[in-house]
Scaffold this active site. Structure first.
Site, PDB file in Angstrom:
ATOM      1  N   HIS A 135     -14.835  -3.971  -5.655  1.00  0.00           N
ATOM      2  CA  HIS A 135     -15.212  -4.758  -6.829  1.00  0.00           C
ATOM      3  C   HIS A 135     -16.718  -4.880  -6.913  1.00  0.00           C
ATOM      4  CE1 HIS A 135     -10.997  -5.656  -6.170  1.00  0.00           C
ATOM      5  NE2 HIS A 135     -10.928  -5.948  -7.458  1.00  0.00           N
TER       6      HIS A 135
ATOM      7  N   HIS B  30     -10.430  -1.177 -17.687  1.00  0.00           N
ATOM      8  CA  HIS B  30      -9.740  -2.109 -16.775  1.00  0.00           C
ATOM      9  C   HIS B  30      -9.154  -3.283 -17.567  1.00  0.00           C
ATOM     10  CE1 HIS B  30      -8.684  -3.776 -12.931  1.00  0.00           C
ATOM     11  NE2 HIS B  30      -9.618  -4.717 -12.907  1.00  0.00           N
TER      12      HIS B  30
ATOM     13  N   ASP C 231     -14.387  -2.494  -9.619  1.00  0.00           N
ATOM     14  CA  ASP C 231     -13.723  -3.124 -10.760  1.00  0.00           C
ATOM     15  C   ASP C 231     -14.429  -4.406 -11.208  1.00  0.00           C
ATOM     16  OD1 ASP C 231     -11.899  -1.137 -10.174  1.00  0.00           O
ATOM     17  OD2 ASP C 231     -10.168  -2.482 -10.020  1.00  0.00           O
ATOM     18  N   ASP C 232     -14.095  -4.803 -12.434  1.00  0.00           N
ATOM     19  CA  ASP C 232     -14.344  -6.153 -12.982  1.00  0.00           C
ATOM     20  C   ASP C 232     -15.724  -6.354 -13.591  1.00  0.00           C
ATOM     21  OD1 ASP C 232     -11.828  -6.547 -11.972  1.00  0.00           O
ATOM     22  OD2 ASP C 232     -12.382  -8.091 -10.531  1.00  0.00           O
TER      23      ASP C 232
ATOM     24  N   HIS D 273      -8.319  -8.865 -18.424  1.00  0.00           N
ATOM     25  CA  HIS D 273      -7.773  -8.890 -17.064  1.00  0.00           C
ATOM     26  C   HIS D 273      -6.495  -9.713 -16.940  1.00  0.00           C
ATOM     27  CE1 HIS D 273      -8.023  -8.658 -12.605  1.00  0.00           C
ATOM     28  NE2 HIS D 273      -8.862  -7.684 -12.817  1.00  0.00           N
TER      29      HIS D 273
HETATM   30 ZN   LIG Z   1      -9.726  -6.308 -11.601  1.00  0.00          ZN
END
Ligand SMILES: [Zn+2]
Length: 227
Positions: free
Chosen positions: A190, A97, A46-47, A101
């Site tokens: 991540h 995603h 993620d991210d 955020h």
């Molecule tokens: Zn995230």
């Protein structure tokens, strides 16, 4: 005075390792890569994307024969479109995603809609296709979030195992988390922790030892399946 013998020893060690690796990979080539997929797991990162972390992560995944689902933030897909394309070119799948955020459960439906729709557009504009998977930040969801996901044809993907890499987990702990996966399951990781990058070769070894392969996540079932 110490440099010469040490570099000699290092050179010998490298040569020995290379030789051993050649022999081993020849012997193991068929069982390790052809007959060993007794099940599939979903590796997720993620991210991203980012200029700082994405290239090294993609290199590590490719070198270890792993494919993964990258849950990108829209703001970063817009800022680093070349990294979105690099993810696709490295054989990765791309999910949504959110754009910034946020804690989506604290937002209005119009705000959630904006977070989701702008990210769909940013990823598509970068060349990542139109995502079919959505991971809400922090895994936080509610009926409003799910209504927006449905509107955009997105399957909500949380996780079965949290690697805790976002929380300072060691490389050992991340590898141990991967070892808990069974067929069809999904692990949260991540793209930014250094320990996650360092764990990639051992993640590949751990999966191979369990007869599991890295798969894609089915939008129909939300489970990991053959690529
Ligand atoms: Zn995230």
């Amino acid at each position: 005075m110490r440099a010469a013998p040490r570099s000699l020893l290092t050179g010998l060690a490298v040569a020995a390792t290379a030789l051993a690796g050649t022999v081993t990979s020849t012997v193991d080539a068929v069982p390790a890569h052809a007959a060993a997929c007794n099940g599939y797991v979903g590796l997720t990162f993620d991210d991203g994307p980012s200029g700082d972390h994405t290239p090294a992560l993609l290199n590590a995944l490719r070198q270890n024969g792993l494919r993964a689902t990258m849950f990108n933030e829209g703001q970063f897909a817009a800022a680093y479109p070349a990294q979105v394309r690099a993810e696709v070119n490295a054989g990765m799948w791309i999910g949504n995603h959110s754009y910034t955020h946020p804690h989506l459960t604290q937002l209005s439906q119009a705000q959630v809609d904006s977070e989701v729709s702008r990210t769909q557009q940013a990823i598509a504009a970068a060349g990542g296709g139109t995502p079919q998977l959505f991971r809400p930040p922090y895994g936080e969801t509610n009926a409003t979030v799910q209504a927006v996901e449905s509107k955009y044809g997105l399957r909500q993907i949380i996780w079965d195992v949290d690697s805790q890499d976002w929380n300072g987990a060691s490389t050992d702990a991340i590898v141990q988390a991967v070892s808990r996966l069974s067929n069809g399951q999904i692990i949260l990781m991540h793209e930014w922790p250094a320990n996650t990058l360092a764990a990639i070769p051992r993640i590949a070894q751990t999966l191979a030892s369990k007869g599991l392969c890295a798969g894609r996540i089915s939008p129909q079932t939300g489970r990991a399946v053959a690529p």
